[in-house]
Structures are given as C-alpha cells and as structure tokens.
Write a protein that holds these residues in place. Structure first.
Motif, PDB file in Angstrom:
ATOM      1  N   LEU A  97      68.433  36.536 152.455  1.00  0.00           N
ATOM      2  CA  LEU A  97      68.604  38.037 152.927  1.00  0.00           C
ATOM      3  C   LEU A  97      68.253  39.047 152.197  1.00  0.00           C
ATOM      4  CD1 LEU A  97      71.664  37.592 155.686  1.00  0.00           C
ATOM      5  CD2 LEU A  97      69.188  37.537 156.041  1.00  0.00           C
ATOM      6  N   GLY A  98      68.713  38.873 150.861  1.00  0.00           N
ATOM      7  CA  GLY A  98      68.703  40.065 149.914  1.00  0.00           C
ATOM      8  C   GLY A  98      68.901  39.829 148.376  1.00  0.00           C
ATOM      9  N   PRO A  99      67.920  38.933 147.865  1.00  0.00           N
ATOM     10  CA  PRO A  99      68.049  38.629 146.323  1.00  0.00           C
ATOM     11  C   PRO A  99      67.864  39.772 145.655  1.00  0.00           C
ATOM     12  CG  PRO A  99      66.031  37.795 147.141  1.00  0.00           C
ATOM     13  CD  PRO A  99      66.701  38.291 148.392  1.00  0.00           C
ATOM     14  N   GLN A 100      67.326  40.723 145.931  1.00  0.00           N
ATOM     15  CA  GLN A 100      66.969  41.807 144.766  1.00  0.00           C
ATOM     16  C   GLN A 100      68.005  42.976 145.569  1.00  0.00           C
ATOM     17  OE1 GLN A 100      64.942  41.824 142.436  1.00  0.00           O
ATOM     18  NE2 GLN A 100      64.581  39.677 142.939  1.00  0.00           N
ATOM     19  N   LEU A 101      68.821  42.816 146.427  1.00  0.00           N
ATOM     20  CA  LEU A 101      69.844  43.881 147.051  1.00  0.00           C
ATOM     21  C   LEU A 101      71.199  43.371 146.659  1.00  0.00           C
ATOM     22  CD1 LEU A 101      69.895  46.124 148.641  1.00  0.00           C
ATOM     23  CD2 LEU A 101      70.137  44.762 150.687  1.00  0.00           C
ATOM     24  N   VAL A 102      71.530  42.294 146.545  1.00  0.00           N
ATOM     25  CA  VAL A 102      72.775  41.782 146.198  1.00  0.00           C
ATOM     26  C   VAL A 102      72.898  41.299 144.786  1.00  0.00           C
ATOM     27  CG1 VAL A 102      74.820  40.318 146.870  1.00  0.00           C
ATOM     28  CG2 VAL A 102      73.586  41.647 148.573  1.00  0.00           C
ATOM     29  N   LEU A 103      73.339  42.172 143.921  1.00  0.00           N
ATOM     30  CA  LEU A 103      73.129  41.803 142.561  1.00  0.00           C
ATOM     31  C   LEU A 103      74.148  41.253 141.726  1.00  0.00           C
ATOM     32  CD1 LEU A 103      71.175  45.111 141.245  1.00  0.00           C
ATOM     33  CD2 LEU A 103      70.186  42.836 141.997  1.00  0.00           C
ATOM     34  N   SER A 104      74.125  40.007 141.055  1.00  0.00           N
ATOM     35  CA  SER A 104      75.362  39.277 140.351  1.00  0.00           C
ATOM     36  C   SER A 104      76.608  39.150 141.223  1.00  0.00           C
ATOM     37  CB  SER A 104      75.520  39.995 138.937  1.00  0.00           C
ATOM     38  OG  SER A 104      75.953  41.234 139.179  1.00  0.00           O
ATOM     39  N   PRO A 105      76.509  38.288 142.511  1.00  0.00           N
ATOM     40  CA  PRO A 105      77.669  38.210 143.242  1.00  0.00           C
ATOM     41  C   PRO A 105      78.639  37.254 142.685  1.00  0.00           C
ATOM     42  CG  PRO A 105      75.629  36.809 144.204  1.00  0.00           C
ATOM     43  CD  PRO A 105      75.244  37.867 142.950  1.00  0.00           C
ATOM     44  N   ASP A 106      79.753  37.795 142.991  1.00  0.00           N
ATOM     45  CA  ASP A 106      80.988  37.085 142.165  1.00  0.00           C
ATOM     46  C   ASP A 106      81.555  36.251 143.414  1.00  0.00           C
ATOM     47  OD1 ASP A 106      83.187  35.953 140.667  1.00  0.00           O
ATOM     48  OD2 ASP A 106      84.246  37.896 141.122  1.00  0.00           O
ATOM     49  N   VAL A 107      81.393  35.183 143.724  1.00  0.00           N
ATOM     50  CA  VAL A 107      81.868  34.394 145.234  1.00  0.00           C
ATOM     51  C   VAL A 107      83.154  33.697 144.662  1.00  0.00           C
ATOM     52  CG1 VAL A 107      81.360  32.736 146.698  1.00  0.00           C
ATOM     53  CG2 VAL A 107      79.543  34.161 145.815  1.00  0.00           C
ATOM     54  N   GLN A 108      84.231  33.839 145.289  1.00  0.00           N
ATOM     55  CA  GLN A 108      85.600  33.292 145.290  1.00  0.00           C
ATOM     56  C   GLN A 108      85.919  32.644 146.381  1.00  0.00           C
ATOM     57  OE1 GLN A 108      87.402  33.144 142.144  1.00  0.00           O
ATOM     58  NE2 GLN A 108      85.648  34.217 141.229  1.00  0.00           N
ATOM     59  N   THR A 109      86.318  31.430 146.112  1.00  0.00           N
ATOM     60  CA  THR A 109      86.923  30.828 147.604  1.00  0.00           C
ATOM     61  C   THR A 109      88.241  30.951 147.542  1.00  0.00           C
ATOM     62  OG1 THR A 109      87.080  28.589 146.324  1.00  0.00           O
ATOM     63  CG2 THR A 109      85.209  29.086 147.776  1.00  0.00           C
ATOM     64  N   VAL A 110      88.832  31.368 148.864  1.00  0.00           N
ATOM     65  CA  VAL A 110      90.322  31.536 148.907  1.00  0.00           C
ATOM     66  C   VAL A 110      90.941  30.694 150.148  1.00  0.00           C
ATOM     67  CG1 VAL A 110      90.026  34.210 148.212  1.00  0.00           C
ATOM     68  CG2 VAL A 110      89.987  33.555 150.613  1.00  0.00           C
ATOM     69  N   GLN A 111      92.306  30.604 149.712  1.00  0.00           N
ATOM     70  CA  GLN A 111      92.936  29.596 150.639  1.00  0.00           C
ATOM     71  C   GLN A 111      94.486  30.265 150.792  1.00  0.00           C
ATOM     72  OE1 GLN A 111      93.134  25.452 149.638  1.00  0.00           O
ATOM     73  NE2 GLN A 111      94.033  25.028 151.606  1.00  0.00           N
ATOM     74  N   PRO A 112      94.634  31.360 151.341  1.00  0.00           N
ATOM     75  CA  PRO A 112      95.698  32.175 151.600  1.00  0.00           C
ATOM     76  C   PRO A 112      96.856  31.384 152.245  1.00  0.00           C
ATOM     77  CG  PRO A 112      94.363  33.213 153.236  1.00  0.00           C
ATOM     78  CD  PRO A 112      93.485  32.021 152.266  1.00  0.00           C
ATOM     79  N   GLU A 113      96.572  30.489 153.143  1.00  0.00           N
ATOM     80  CA  GLU A 113      97.782  29.719 153.707  1.00  0.00           C
ATOM     81  C   GLU A 113      97.339  28.392 153.746  1.00  0.00           C
ATOM     82  OE1 GLU A 113      98.530  31.258 157.621  1.00  0.00           O
ATOM     83  OE2 GLU A 113      98.658  33.274 156.882  1.00  0.00           O
ATOM     84  N   GLN A 114      98.144  27.353 154.152  1.00  0.00           N
ATOM     85  CA  GLN A 114      97.993  26.109 154.098  1.00  0.00           C
ATOM     86  C   GLN A 114      96.685  25.627 154.773  1.00  0.00           C
ATOM     87  OE1 GLN A 114     101.219  23.806 155.295  1.00  0.00           O
ATOM     88  NE2 GLN A 114     100.404  21.747 154.659  1.00  0.00           N
ATOM     89  N   HIS A 115      96.595  26.044 156.065  1.00  0.00           N
ATOM     90  CA  HIS A 115      95.615  25.665 156.845  1.00  0.00           C
ATOM     91  C   HIS A 115      94.585  26.692 157.291  1.00  0.00           C
ATOM     92  CE1 HIS A 115      97.554  21.933 157.973  1.00  0.00           C
ATOM     93  NE2 HIS A 115      98.840  22.610 158.367  1.00  0.00           N
ATOM     94  N   THR A 116      94.305  27.608 156.187  1.00  0.00           N
ATOM     95  CA  THR A 116      93.365  28.673 156.314  1.00  0.00           C
ATOM     96  C   THR A 116      92.446  28.736 154.993  1.00  0.00           C
ATOM     97  OG1 THR A 116      94.977  29.833 157.362  1.00  0.00           O
ATOM     98  CG2 THR A 116      93.083  31.346 156.482  1.00  0.00           C
ATOM     99  N   VAL A 117      91.174  28.896 155.245  1.00  0.00           N
ATOM    100  CA  VAL A 117      90.141  28.982 153.891  1.00  0.00           C
ATOM    101  C   VAL A 117      89.298  30.129 154.317  1.00  0.00           C
ATOM    102  CG1 VAL A 117      90.321  26.433 153.507  1.00  0.00           C
ATOM    103  CG2 VAL A 117      88.649  27.213 155.086  1.00  0.00           C
ATOM    104  N   GLY A 118      88.423  30.327 153.132  1.00  0.00           N
ATOM    105  CA  GLY A 118      87.815  31.655 153.340  1.00  0.00           C
ATOM    106  C   GLY A 118      87.029  32.046 152.064  1.00  0.00           C
TER     107      GLY A 118
END
Length: 153
Positions: A97-118
């Motif tokens: 979608l936008g390799p020249q638009l979203v520069l140096s993305p920092d991607v973090q996976t989160v698991q705020p609760e036991q059965h929740t991910v994001g």
C-alpha cells in the motif's frame, strides 16, 4: 472600524478606475501577485501534507488490522509463532500500500490480556515542509480465535 470601511471603499474605487483604463496604480496587480503567491503556495503544500498524513494513517491502520487478523487466527494453534506471522502480514501490507509513505515502521505485537492479541505500529511519514517530523500510530487488538470441533471442548 470606519477607517477600514473607508480604506476598503477607496481600494474598490481605485480598482474600478484601473479597470476602466485609468492607470493611477499600474503596479498594484504585480505587488498583489508578489504578496499573495507565497500564501497560495503554502496553502497548496499544506493540502498535500494533510493528504499525505491521512493516507499514511489509513495505511498504518490497515496494516495493523491485517497483522491483528493474522495474530488472532494463528495464536491458538501456534502459541509462539503468531508474533512473526503478524509482523510478516504487517510488512506485506505496508509494502503493497505505501512503501514510500510509511517510513521505518516500528511493529510491536501486543497481548494485553490472556486471550487477546494484537499489533501496534508507529512510523514516520514524508513531509513537504523541511524540519517537520510527523509520525502515525495505529493499534488493532482482538480476541484469539479458537476453533473447536463440534461436540468437543
């Protein structure tokens, strides 16, 4: 206030006389052009920057949602591998979608609760104005999908 009305009236009168062929203020148009051109360019560049920011924000949000979908679908069957697959899904979306638009993305996976991910994304975007540093943030979280055979636990 009356001074503004009088000067506005005299300005209108001078412009009408100039339009009729009287050249009392023959350089007035050039001066107005010189003064208004930078304002016009600033408005054009601000509109472009506004569009870049919101498009980058939408790309980051779509990538976060794609990563969260992948994480939700694979977190139950592959407890440790879902993080890598979610990051791969985010990177793939951003490349499409936008390799020249979203520069140096920092991607973090989160698991705020036991059965929740994001997924959470933070990235810089290109700017039209020198010295301006803009970033976009997106987060998408949802419950883990668990497929159970009919009649089973």
């Amino acid at each position: 206030m009356t001074g503004v009305v009088v000067s506005l009236g005299s300005w209108v009168r001078r412009r009408a006389e100039a339009a009729r062929g009287r050249t009392a203020d023959s350089g007035m148009t050039a001066i107005e052009f010189v003064l208004l051109t930078p304002v016009l360019f600033f408005m054009i560049f601000a509109t472009v920057q506004f569009a870049l920011y919101f498009f980058a924000d939408h790309v980051a949000q779509a990538a976060a949602q794609a990563g969260a979908r992948k994480a939700r679908a694979t977190a139950d069957e592959q407890p440790g591998a879902w993080r890598g697959e979610a990051r791969d899904a985010v990177d793939s979306y951003i490349r499409q979608l936008g390799p020249q638009l979203v520069l140096s993305p920092d991607v973090q996976t989160v698991q705020p609760e036991q059965h929740t991910v994001g997924v959470e994304i933070s990235a810089r975007i290109p700017t039209v104005f020198p010295g301006l540093d803009l970033t976009v943030h997106a987060r998408s979280v949802g419950p883990v999908e668990r497929f159970v055979k009919e009649g089973g636990n």
